[in-house]
Enzyme design. Structure first.
Site, PDB file in Angstrom:
ATOM      1  N   ARG A   1      -5.166  18.512   2.963  1.00  0.00           N
ATOM      2  CA  ARG A   1      -5.872  18.927   1.745  1.00  0.00           C
ATOM      3  C   ARG A   1      -6.929  19.701   2.360  1.00  0.00           C
ATOM      4  O   ARG A   1      -7.763  19.315   3.307  1.00  0.00           O
ATOM      5  CB  ARG A   1      -6.406  17.601   1.135  1.00  0.00           C
ATOM      6  CG  ARG A   1      -5.424  16.929   0.184  1.00  0.00           C
ATOM      7  CD  ARG A   1      -5.658  15.450  -0.380  1.00  0.00           C
ATOM      8  NE  ARG A   1      -4.890  14.405   0.438  1.00  0.00           N
ATOM      9  CZ  ARG A   1      -5.291  13.238   0.210  1.00  0.00           C
ATOM     10  NH1 ARG A   1      -6.302  12.611  -0.325  1.00  0.00           N
ATOM     11  NH2 ARG A   1      -4.211  12.267   0.827  1.00  0.00           N
TER      12      ARG A   1
ATOM     13  N   HIS B   1     -10.506   5.626  -1.328  1.00  0.00           N
ATOM     14  CA  HIS B   1     -10.890   4.573  -0.101  1.00  0.00           C
ATOM     15  C   HIS B   1     -11.601   3.692  -0.306  1.00  0.00           C
ATOM     16  O   HIS B   1     -12.182   3.007   0.592  1.00  0.00           O
ATOM     17  CB  HIS B   1     -10.864   5.568   1.077  1.00  0.00           C
ATOM     18  CG  HIS B   1      -9.883   6.621   1.462  1.00  0.00           C
ATOM     19  ND1 HIS B   1     -10.366   7.947   1.728  1.00  0.00           N
ATOM     20  CD2 HIS B   1      -8.558   6.593   1.614  1.00  0.00           C
ATOM     21  CE1 HIS B   1      -9.078   8.584   2.036  1.00  0.00           C
ATOM     22  NE2 HIS B   1      -8.240   7.815   2.022  1.00  0.00           N
TER      23      HIS B   1
ATOM     24  N   ARG C   1      -2.171  -1.813  -3.767  1.00  0.00           N
ATOM     25  CA  ARG C   1      -3.342  -0.570  -3.821  1.00  0.00           C
ATOM     26  C   ARG C   1      -3.044   0.404  -4.890  1.00  0.00           C
ATOM     27  O   ARG C   1      -1.887   0.711  -5.026  1.00  0.00           O
ATOM     28  CB  ARG C   1      -3.296  -0.007  -2.292  1.00  0.00           C
ATOM     29  CG  ARG C   1      -4.192   1.107  -2.454  1.00  0.00           C
ATOM     30  CD  ARG C   1      -4.102   1.859  -1.021  1.00  0.00           C
ATOM     31  NE  ARG C   1      -5.280   2.993  -0.992  1.00  0.00           N
ATOM     32  CZ  ARG C   1      -4.983   4.213  -0.499  1.00  0.00           C
ATOM     33  NH1 ARG C   1      -3.691   4.522   0.300  1.00  0.00           N
ATOM     34  NH2 ARG C   1      -5.877   5.219  -0.662  1.00  0.00           N
TER      35      ARG C   1
ATOM     36  N   ASN D   1       1.045  -1.098   0.136  1.00  0.00           N
ATOM     37  CA  ASN D   1      -0.159  -0.020   0.070  1.00  0.00           C
ATOM     38  C   ASN D   1       0.794   1.155  -0.060  1.00  0.00           C
ATOM     39  O   ASN D   1       1.610   1.732   1.094  1.00  0.00           O
ATOM     40  CB  ASN D   1      -0.769  -0.083   1.471  1.00  0.00           C
ATOM     41  CG  ASN D   1      -1.655   1.259   1.435  1.00  0.00           C
ATOM     42  OD1 ASN D   1      -1.744   2.156   0.932  1.00  0.00           O
ATOM     43  ND2 ASN D   1      -2.762   1.063   2.530  1.00  0.00           N
TER      44      ASN D   1
ATOM     45  N   GLU E   1      -7.129  -2.574   4.877  1.00  0.00           N
ATOM     46  CA  GLU E   1      -7.155  -2.537   3.600  1.00  0.00           C
ATOM     47  C   GLU E   1      -6.229  -3.610   2.759  1.00  0.00           C
ATOM     48  O   GLU E   1      -6.474  -4.210   1.831  1.00  0.00           O
ATOM     49  CB  GLU E   1      -6.505  -0.992   3.098  1.00  0.00           C
ATOM     50  CG  GLU E   1      -7.585   0.094   3.440  1.00  0.00           C
ATOM     51  CD  GLU E   1      -6.867   1.551   2.992  1.00  0.00           C
ATOM     52  OE1 GLU E   1      -5.956   1.738   4.056  1.00  0.00           O
ATOM     53  OE2 GLU E   1      -7.267   2.198   2.064  1.00  0.00           O
TER      54      GLU E   1
END
Ligand SMILES: Nc1ncnc2c1ncn2[C@@H]1O[C@H](COP(=O)(O)OP(=O)(O)O)[C@@H](O)[C@H]1O
Ligand SMILES: CC(=O)OP(=O)(O)O
Ligand SMILES: [Mg+2]
Length: 402
Positions: free
Chosen positions: A244, A183, A94, A10, A387
């Site tokens: 962000r 996501h 990922r 990832n 994940e």
């Protein structure tokens, strides 16, 4: 002997999280994190769970993602579970942006890699790191299947009225401008685990998932399918994040160009890297922000309040989108660990049937659990994301079906 191990990479903008799993028994053999890649002092934390060995942490300089992956490979080799192992069945990656084309886990070949490269402008912080991860892994094991699992995939079920922006249709179609969402691997995993926690089938529940990490996004999941999510064409839209801005009047971009003479790349950098919590108070770690608030720091308090205000707006919006909500769940670094964020996000929403029990909210634990009072009409919970496990399962399913 059929190989059953999957290595998952990832790769983020400045970190690589990895796990080596044996899918025959679901055991994790190693987990680790290379962080602060490209900075003066990077760190590699490696935990060889398979051998029961201790966690090892090295402070070292990892100049780029290639160097980081080589260091990861070195750690795995030291435990006798290196990338040269014949037991390795595939490497799962990922990949953040899959555009319109990739809505399923995909075996990586030259054409797939080219398409992931073409999408770099719409995931500038992420796809380049994912590509380096793939290239390095291919160099280390050219014979192994490499599989891409896309953040955008789960959101491809969004209806057109949620996915489209209200802009000229021809321009949007020509440039594939629409909301993709990110996501997704986490939203899929967490919404499924939430159904499990409620003792129901995913098709029977409506869930609002709040994935609050460094990047953050919310999703509305109806009966196991995503019907709306807060990130858009890129991972910039939506919630306030570590660095962000999330939602902003798009005219801010033109205004900065006209009045401040800022170029497109400068504004891009401002909104992606110097905004969010960092822009508001100089800090993106929620632990540090809470500590500063406790010391009476006004900038940290305002940053927290802005973060919570946005989060609350999305809970309300997705409540309205779903009509009926069974659970609101928190996940990822902030969502799983920051009790004050969970408490503040739900505060005052009793009319919606939402409440948090103070004791349950602050009790330690790392299992999926409910934190709402037993009488709550809508359950509130913490559901740790994984994940890497989800990517491993999807990768293994793809390579064993070949
Ligand atoms: N114990 C904690 N309390 C509050 N916030 C935490 C804690 N641990 C981690 N975090 C937050 O989680 C963030 C990282 O989340 P993570 O999901 O790992 O992000 P990413 O995958 O985007 O790197 C950190 O920046 C920090 O703000
Ligand atoms: C898509 C995205 O924002 O990912 P991350 O949270 O890992 O930065
Ligand atoms: Mg993350």
């Amino acid at each position: 002997m059929t190989p059953t191990r999957i290595l998952v990479l990832n790769s983020g903008s400045s970190s690589v999280k990895y796990q080596l799993l044996d899918m025959a028994d679901g055991k994790r053999l190693a987990v680790g994190l290379a962080e602060r890649i490209g900075e003066d002092t990077s760190a590699l934390t490696h935990h060889p769970l398979g051998t029961g060995g201790d966690k090892r942490r090295h402070e070292c300089r990892l100049a780029d993602h290639d160097a980081a992956l080589k260091a990861v490979a070195g750690e795995l080799s030291a435990d006798g579970i290196g990338l040269d192992s014949p037991e390795l069945a595939a490497i799962g990656h990922r990949v953040v942006h899959g555009g319109l084309r990739f809505t399923e886990p995909t075996l990586i070949d030259d054409a797939v890699l080219k398409e992931i490269e073409r999408l770099v402008p719409v995931a500038p912080l992420h796809n380049p790191a994912n590509i380096t991860g793939i290239r390095t892994a291919q160099r280390l094991r050219p014979d192994l299947p490499q599989v891409a699992v896309f953040d955008t995939a789960f959101h491809s079920s969004m209806p057109e009225h949620a996915a489209r922006y209200a802009i000229d249709v021809r321009t949007a179609d020509e440039h594939r401008i629409r909301r993709y969402g990110f996501h997704g691997t986490s939203h899929a995993y967490v919404s499924r685990k939430t159904a499990e926690l409620l003792g129901k089938d995913p098709s029977e529940v409506n869930v609002i998932v709040l994935h609050l990490g460094n990047g953050a996004s919310a999703s509305a999941v109806r009966g196991g399918l995503c019907v709306d999510t807060s990130m858009g064409l890129t991972p910039l839209e939506g919630l306030v994040m570590g660095t962000r801005s999330g939602d902003i009047d798009p005219a801010v971009v033109f205004h900065l160009g006209r009045v401040a003479g800022m170029g497109t790349d400068e504004v891009d950098e401002l909104l992606n890297k110097r905004s969010g919590l960092v822009g508001l108070c100089g800090e993106n770690d929620m632990r540090e922000i809470r500590r500063r608030i406790d010391e009476g720091d006004a900038a940290a308090k305002l940053a927290f309040d802005i973060y919570i205000h946005r989060l609350k707006k999305y809970i309300g919006a997705y409540y309205a989108v779903l009509g009926t909500v069974d659970a609101v769940v928190f996940t990822a670094g902030v969502g799983e660990n920051a009790a004050p964020v969970r408490e503040a996000a739900v505060a005052g929403l009793d009319q919606l049937g939402l409440a948090v029990d103070a004791e349950l909210n602050t009790a330690p634990g790392d299992a999926a659990r409910l934190i709402s009072p037993a009488s709550a009409r809508v359950k509130v919970g913490i559901v740790p994301t994984d994940e890497e496990l989800e990517i491993a399962e999807q990768t293994y399913a793809l390579v064993t079906a070949r």
